[in-house]
Design a protein around this motif. Structure first.
Motif, mmCIF file in Angstrom:
data_model
loop_
_atom_site.group_PDB
_atom_site.id
_atom_site.type_symbol
_atom_site.label_atom_id
_atom_site.label_comp_id
_atom_site.label_asym_id
_atom_site.label_seq_id
_atom_site.Cartn_x
_atom_site.Cartn_y
_atom_site.Cartn_z
ATOM 1 N N SER A 50 68.735 57.920 11.390
ATOM 2 C CA SER A 50 67.450 57.599 10.656
ATOM 3 C C SER A 50 66.267 58.588 10.983
ATOM 4 O O SER A 50 65.540 58.879 10.141
ATOM 5 C CB SER A 50 67.009 56.026 11.128
ATOM 6 N N ILE A 51 66.206 58.845 12.401
ATOM 7 C CA ILE A 51 65.209 59.862 12.476
ATOM 8 C C ILE A 51 65.271 61.273 11.906
ATOM 9 O O ILE A 51 64.268 61.671 11.456
ATOM 10 C CB ILE A 51 65.304 60.334 14.246
ATOM 11 N N LEU A 52 66.506 61.624 12.006
ATOM 12 C CA LEU A 52 66.669 63.149 11.362
ATOM 13 C C LEU A 52 66.593 63.025 9.727
ATOM 14 O O LEU A 52 65.856 63.865 9.061
ATOM 15 C CB LEU A 52 68.016 63.797 11.819
ATOM 16 N N ILE A 53 67.069 62.003 9.298
ATOM 17 C CA ILE A 53 67.295 61.930 7.739
ATOM 18 C C ILE A 53 65.754 61.824 7.258
ATOM 19 O O ILE A 53 65.221 62.292 6.445
ATOM 20 C CB ILE A 53 67.882 61.014 7.220
ATOM 21 N N ARG A 54 65.041 60.796 7.796
ATOM 22 C CA ARG A 54 63.509 60.180 7.666
ATOM 23 C C ARG A 54 62.618 61.540 7.689
ATOM 24 O O ARG A 54 61.801 61.455 6.710
ATOM 25 C CB ARG A 54 63.141 59.173 8.577
ATOM 26 N N ASN A 55 63.031 62.416 8.373
ATOM 27 C CA ASN A 55 62.039 63.518 8.457
ATOM 28 C C ASN A 55 62.715 64.959 8.133
ATOM 29 O O ASN A 55 62.054 65.890 8.352
ATOM 30 C CB ASN A 55 61.741 63.828 10.077
ATOM 31 N N ASN A 56 63.888 64.849 7.253
ATOM 32 C CA ASN A 56 64.315 65.730 6.488
ATOM 33 C C ASN A 56 64.729 67.016 7.402
ATOM 34 O O ASN A 56 64.619 68.388 7.186
ATOM 35 C CB ASN A 56 63.285 66.827 5.640
ATOM 36 N N ASP A 57 65.261 66.687 8.593
ATOM 37 C CA ASP A 57 65.642 67.554 9.599
ATOM 38 C C ASP A 57 67.231 67.720 9.712
ATOM 39 O O ASP A 57 67.941 67.338 10.499
ATOM 40 C CB ASP A 57 65.461 67.122 11.056
ATOM 41 N N PHE A 58 67.636 68.291 8.283
ATOM 42 C CA PHE A 58 68.887 68.270 7.910
ATOM 43 C C PHE A 58 69.720 69.600 8.778
ATOM 44 O O PHE A 58 71.055 69.275 8.992
ATOM 45 C CB PHE A 58 69.040 68.389 6.391
ATOM 46 N N ASP A 59 69.001 70.619 9.045
ATOM 47 C CA ASP A 59 69.840 71.618 9.977
ATOM 48 C C ASP A 59 70.105 71.056 11.322
ATOM 49 O O ASP A 59 71.151 71.358 11.981
ATOM 50 C CB ASP A 59 68.797 72.826 10.026
ATOM 51 N N THR A 60 68.955 70.383 11.741
ATOM 52 C CA THR A 60 69.451 69.761 13.182
ATOM 53 C C THR A 60 70.369 68.579 13.150
ATOM 54 O O THR A 60 71.296 68.638 14.103
ATOM 55 C CB THR A 60 67.944 69.062 13.719
#
Length: 326
Positions: free
Chosen positions: A124-134
């Motif tokens: 949820s953290i990464l998807i919500r913030n568009n951190d797709f490379d991470t």
């Protein structure tokens, strides 16, 4: 000495670690009372925070630490927490860092659900913030960690005690996560693929050294790890000290020892006997030597970076891993 060195490592990022703690509380906040209680209990025994520290240091080495860095650090720490909750169930472990494990207090079902919950939070953290490379780096680390667990179970059942297989297992189970910490730290400040790969390799090597040190500590009566010595023997884990010991004895002795491991691994007298045998044959000394060789390789890789407080802290982290007693 190790405690003072850890404080030196934290110094350049100590303010960011406070922000990391705040972010943990924000993202794990939940209206379900049991989840709140579990999250608080886990965070109260957060340990040395080596993984978040390395993520932050890696970012600082290449640019300005930012919210993306903190999210990367938190996501990987949540992945680590989830795997520990699951591992404690698989390994029937009831003590970690001198505290009862989740399964020891709430049972296996809640421990599994806790691990699952933290996995959903990091997604949820990464998807919500568009951190797709991470997310790509974190998901690959998760895949390899699970694969490493399967591999360890397979090798234990086969009583496979080769050094090559040992390094394969610890690379997947431990080193890839620390590699991901160093890679995502660099990624969060906009470094290119070549530098990201370089930082991943530095972290991977640090992870190998870290795990070898853990395996050494399992033979230490005075270890402050919060685990009883010989736990790896009881769980039929072929760690580097034991693998070396196998190489020093005759084929007949190996066959007898393998039989005894299968039948006596839970007996304290046998475990103590084997601990002393491994020490006498030079198993710990060999593991220490291999660990120091890997640490020296990391130092060489870090030495090429420009001087900075982050570089110095990285160097201290290598020293810390080699001398820690917890």
């Amino acid at each position: 000495m190790a405690k003072d060195l850890l404080e030196d490592i934290k110094e350049p990022v100590k303010e960011y670690l406070l922000s990391f703690d705040d972010m943990y509380e924000t993202y794990t906040e939940n209206s379900v009372e049991l989840i709140k209680k579990l999250s608080s209990y886990i965070h109260s025994s957060k340990g040395k925070q080596i993984r978040p520290i390395l993520t932050l240091l890696s970012a600082g080495l290449h640019g300005q630490i930012n919210d993306g860095t903190l999210r990367a650090a938190l996501s990987l720490e949540l992945l680590h927490t989830a795997t520990l909750a699951h591992d404690d169930v698989v390994d029937n472990s009831y003590l970690r860092r001198h505290k009862d494990t989740i399964n020891a207090i709430w049972g296996n079902k809640i421990a599994i659900l806790t691990g699952d919950y933290f996995l959903t939070v990091l997604l949820s953290i990464l998807i919500r913030n568009n951190d797709f490379d991470t997310l790509a780096v974190v998901s690959e680390a998760a895949r390899q960690i699970i694969e490493g667990e399967f591999l360890q179970q397979q090798k234990s059942l086969q009583f496979d005690y080769s050094e090559e297989n040992y390094f394969d297992v610890i690379c997947k189970k431990t080193a890839v996560l620390i590699g991901a910490c160093c890679e995502t730290g660099a990624l969060s400040v906009g470094t290119g693929k070549e530098m990201r790969a370089r930082m991943y390799e530095i972290g991977r090597l640090l992870g190998l050294a870290f795990q070898i040190k853990d395996d050494i500590l399992d033979y230490s009566i005075d270890s402050k790890t919060g685990k009883l010595p010989g736990n790896d023997i009881k769980e039929l884990k072929f760690t580097l000290p034991l693998i070396y010991h196998f190489q020093t004895i005759s084929s007949e002795e190996r066959q007898k020892l393998l039989h005894d491991l299968k039948t006596k691994n839970s007996e304290e007298n046998f475990v103590n006997y084997l601990i002393n045998s491994v020490i006498s044959s030079g198993g710990l000394a060999y593991a220490e030597k291999r660990m120091n060789e890997i640490c020296e390789e990391v130092r060489e890789k870090i030495s090429g970076f420009p001087s900075s407080i982050y570089k110095e802290a990285f160097m201290n982290a290598v020293d810390y891993i080699s001398i820690r007693n917890t």
